[in-house]
Design a protein around this motif. Structure first.
Motif, PDB file in Angstrom:
ATOM      1  N   SER A 248      41.008  43.478  48.149  1.00 55.13           N
ATOM      2  CA  SER A 248      40.500  44.154  46.963  1.00 55.13           C
ATOM      3  C   SER A 248      40.656  43.216  45.772  1.00 55.13           C
ATOM      4  O   SER A 248      41.614  42.441  45.732  1.00 55.13           O
ATOM      5  CB  SER A 248      41.290  45.429  46.682  1.00 55.13           C
ATOM      6  N   PRO A 249      39.758  43.293  44.774  1.00 54.62           N
ATOM      7  CA  PRO A 249      39.924  42.467  43.575  1.00 54.62           C
ATOM      8  C   PRO A 249      41.269  42.702  42.893  1.00 54.62           C
ATOM      9  O   PRO A 249      41.866  41.795  42.337  1.00 54.62           O
ATOM     10  CB  PRO A 249      38.759  42.886  42.679  1.00 54.62           C
ATOM     11  N   GLY A 250      41.742  43.930  42.958  1.00 58.28           N
ATOM     12  CA  GLY A 250      43.043  44.255  42.387  1.00 58.28           C
ATOM     13  C   GLY A 250      43.641  45.469  43.077  1.00 58.28           C
ATOM     14  O   GLY A 250      42.931  46.257  43.698  1.00 58.28           O
ATOM     15  N   ILE A 251      44.942  45.597  42.963  1.00 57.57           N
ATOM     16  CA  ILE A 251      45.669  46.767  43.481  1.00 57.57           C
ATOM     17  C   ILE A 251      46.641  47.216  42.399  1.00 57.57           C
ATOM     18  O   ILE A 251      47.343  46.394  41.809  1.00 57.57           O
ATOM     19  CB  ILE A 251      46.467  46.424  44.755  1.00 57.57           C
ATOM     20  N   MET A 252      46.669  48.526  42.148  1.00 52.03           N
ATOM     21  CA  MET A 252      47.659  49.072  41.228  1.00 52.03           C
ATOM     22  C   MET A 252      48.702  49.804  42.050  1.00 52.03           C
ATOM     23  O   MET A 252      48.356  50.629  42.900  1.00 52.03           O
ATOM     24  CB  MET A 252      47.024  50.014  40.216  1.00 52.03           C
ATOM     25  N   ALA A 253      49.950  49.461  41.825  1.00 49.41           N
ATOM     26  CA  ALA A 253      51.078  50.119  42.476  1.00 49.41           C
ATOM     27  C   ALA A 253      52.033  50.518  41.360  1.00 49.41           C
ATOM     28  O   ALA A 253      52.637  49.664  40.717  1.00 49.41           O
ATOM     29  CB  ALA A 253      51.765  49.176  43.462  1.00 49.41           C
ATOM     30  N   ASP A 254      52.128  51.842  41.122  1.00 51.11           N
ATOM     31  CA  ASP A 254      52.859  52.354  39.966  1.00 51.11           C
ATOM     32  C   ASP A 254      52.271  51.711  38.713  1.00 51.11           C
ATOM     33  O   ASP A 254      51.084  51.805  38.493  1.00 51.11           O
ATOM     34  CB  ASP A 254      54.365  52.121  40.114  1.00 51.11           C
ATOM     35  N   ASN A 255      53.067  51.000  37.920  1.00 47.45           N
ATOM     36  CA  ASN A 255      52.523  50.400  36.699  1.00 47.45           C
ATOM     37  C   ASN A 255      52.214  48.911  36.876  1.00 47.45           C
ATOM     38  O   ASN A 255      51.862  48.242  35.924  1.00 47.45           O
ATOM     39  CB  ASN A 255      53.479  50.604  35.518  1.00 47.45           C
ATOM     40  N   ALA A 256      52.327  48.401  38.108  1.00 42.76           N
ATOM     41  CA  ALA A 256      52.039  46.986  38.369  1.00 42.76           C
ATOM     42  C   ALA A 256      50.605  46.832  38.877  1.00 42.76           C
ATOM     43  O   ALA A 256      50.137  47.625  39.696  1.00 42.76           O
ATOM     44  CB  ALA A 256      53.010  46.425  39.386  1.00 42.76           C
ATOM     45  N   ILE A 257      49.938  45.805  38.376  1.00 41.87           N
ATOM     46  CA  ILE A 257      48.579  45.489  38.815  1.00 41.87           C
ATOM     47  C   ILE A 257      48.599  44.071  39.364  1.00 41.87           C
ATOM     48  O   ILE A 257      49.006  43.128  38.676  1.00 41.87           O
ATOM     49  CB  ILE A 257      47.573  45.588  37.655  1.00 41.87           C
ATOM     50  N   TYR A 258      48.171  43.949  40.610  1.00 44.49           N
ATOM     51  CA  TYR A 258      48.111  42.662  41.274  1.00 44.49           C
ATOM     52  C   TYR A 258      46.638  42.276  41.403  1.00 44.49           C
ATOM     53  O   TYR A 258      45.869  42.994  42.051  1.00 44.49           O
ATOM     54  CB  TYR A 258      48.765  42.740  42.654  1.00 44.49           C
ATOM     55  N   VAL A 259      46.250  41.181  40.765  1.00 46.85           N
ATOM     56  CA  VAL A 259      44.863  40.718  40.810  1.00 46.85           C
ATOM     57  C   VAL A 259      44.776  39.588  41.826  1.00 46.85           C
ATOM     58  O   VAL A 259      45.517  38.604  41.742  1.00 46.85           O
ATOM     59  CB  VAL A 259      44.377  40.245  39.429  1.00 46.85           C
ATOM     60  N   SER A 260      43.894  39.753  42.787  1.00 47.67           N
ATOM     61  CA  SER A 260      43.730  38.760  43.849  1.00 47.67           C
ATOM     62  C   SER A 260      43.335  37.402  43.284  1.00 47.67           C
ATOM     63  O   SER A 260      42.833  37.300  42.167  1.00 47.67           O
ATOM     64  CB  SER A 260      42.636  39.213  44.824  1.00 47.67           C
ATOM     65  N   GLY A 261      43.550  36.374  44.094  1.00 48.59           N
ATOM     66  CA  GLY A 261      43.088  35.047  43.725  1.00 48.59           C
ATOM     67  C   GLY A 261      41.615  35.109  43.368  1.00 48.59           C
ATOM     68  O   GLY A 261      40.807  35.640  44.138  1.00 48.59           O
ATOM     69  N   THR A 262      41.274  34.623  42.179  1.00 53.46           N
ATOM     70  CA  THR A 262      39.936  34.775  41.632  1.00 53.46           C
ATOM     71  C   THR A 262      39.300  33.406  41.443  1.00 53.46           C
ATOM     72  O   THR A 262      39.892  32.514  40.835  1.00 53.46           O
ATOM     73  CB  THR A 262      40.001  35.527  40.290  1.00 53.46           C
ATOM     74  N   LEU A 263      38.094  33.271  41.957  1.00 54.32           N
ATOM     75  CA  LEU A 263      37.296  32.057  41.796  1.00 54.32           C
ATOM     76  C   LEU A 263      36.139  32.339  40.857  1.00 54.32           C
ATOM     77  O   LEU A 263      35.826  33.497  40.570  1.00 54.32           O
ATOM     78  CB  LEU A 263      36.760  31.600  43.154  1.00 54.32           C
TER      79      LEU A 263
END
Length: 128
Positions: free
Chosen positions: A19-34
């Protein structure tokens, strides 16, 4: 804790299972982006600064879809294919993070697409 995929409107399906990003609670993890266009082709070939700008705009879009912003970024993972591009990447990066800078690292490596010069992944913590 629940995870929620963050997929900005108009985003093309990723090239791999992520996924382009994942939100877990208040954390947002953005995938490696090109620096991809809407058809997953690399844009701004040969221009690390323009690719960096494109990438950071894409990351900004993922964060905004999650109700966050670049000011919430706490950590960036930066990958470049050539140290000769380090200065131009940093110049653009500084425009997007003008105040307190997120923690980060930068390494030189090969990337999944030969024309890609830069890849950035981010972690943000959404403010309540």
């Amino acid at each position: 804790m629940t995870n929620r995929a963050i997929i900005p409107t108009g985003t093309q399906p990723p090239l791999a299972p992520y996924s382009p990003g994942i939100m877990a609670d208040n954390a947002i993890y953005v995938s490696g982006t090109l620096a991809f266009d809407k058809d997953n082709n690399v844009v701004h070939k040969g221009d690390a600064a323009a690719q960096t700008r494109h990438i950071l705009e894409t990351i900004k879009g993922v964060l905004e879809t999650a109700g966050s912003s670049l000011t919430d970024v706490t950590f960036n993972h930066i990958f470049i294919t050539d140290w000769a591009n380090y200065g131009s990447v940093n110049k653009v990066y500084a425009e997007y993070f003008p105040g307190e800078k997120p923690a980060r690292y930068c390494i030189q490596c090969g990337l999944v697409k030969p024309d890609a010069l830069v890849e950035i992944a981010s972690i943000a913590h959404k403010r309540s």
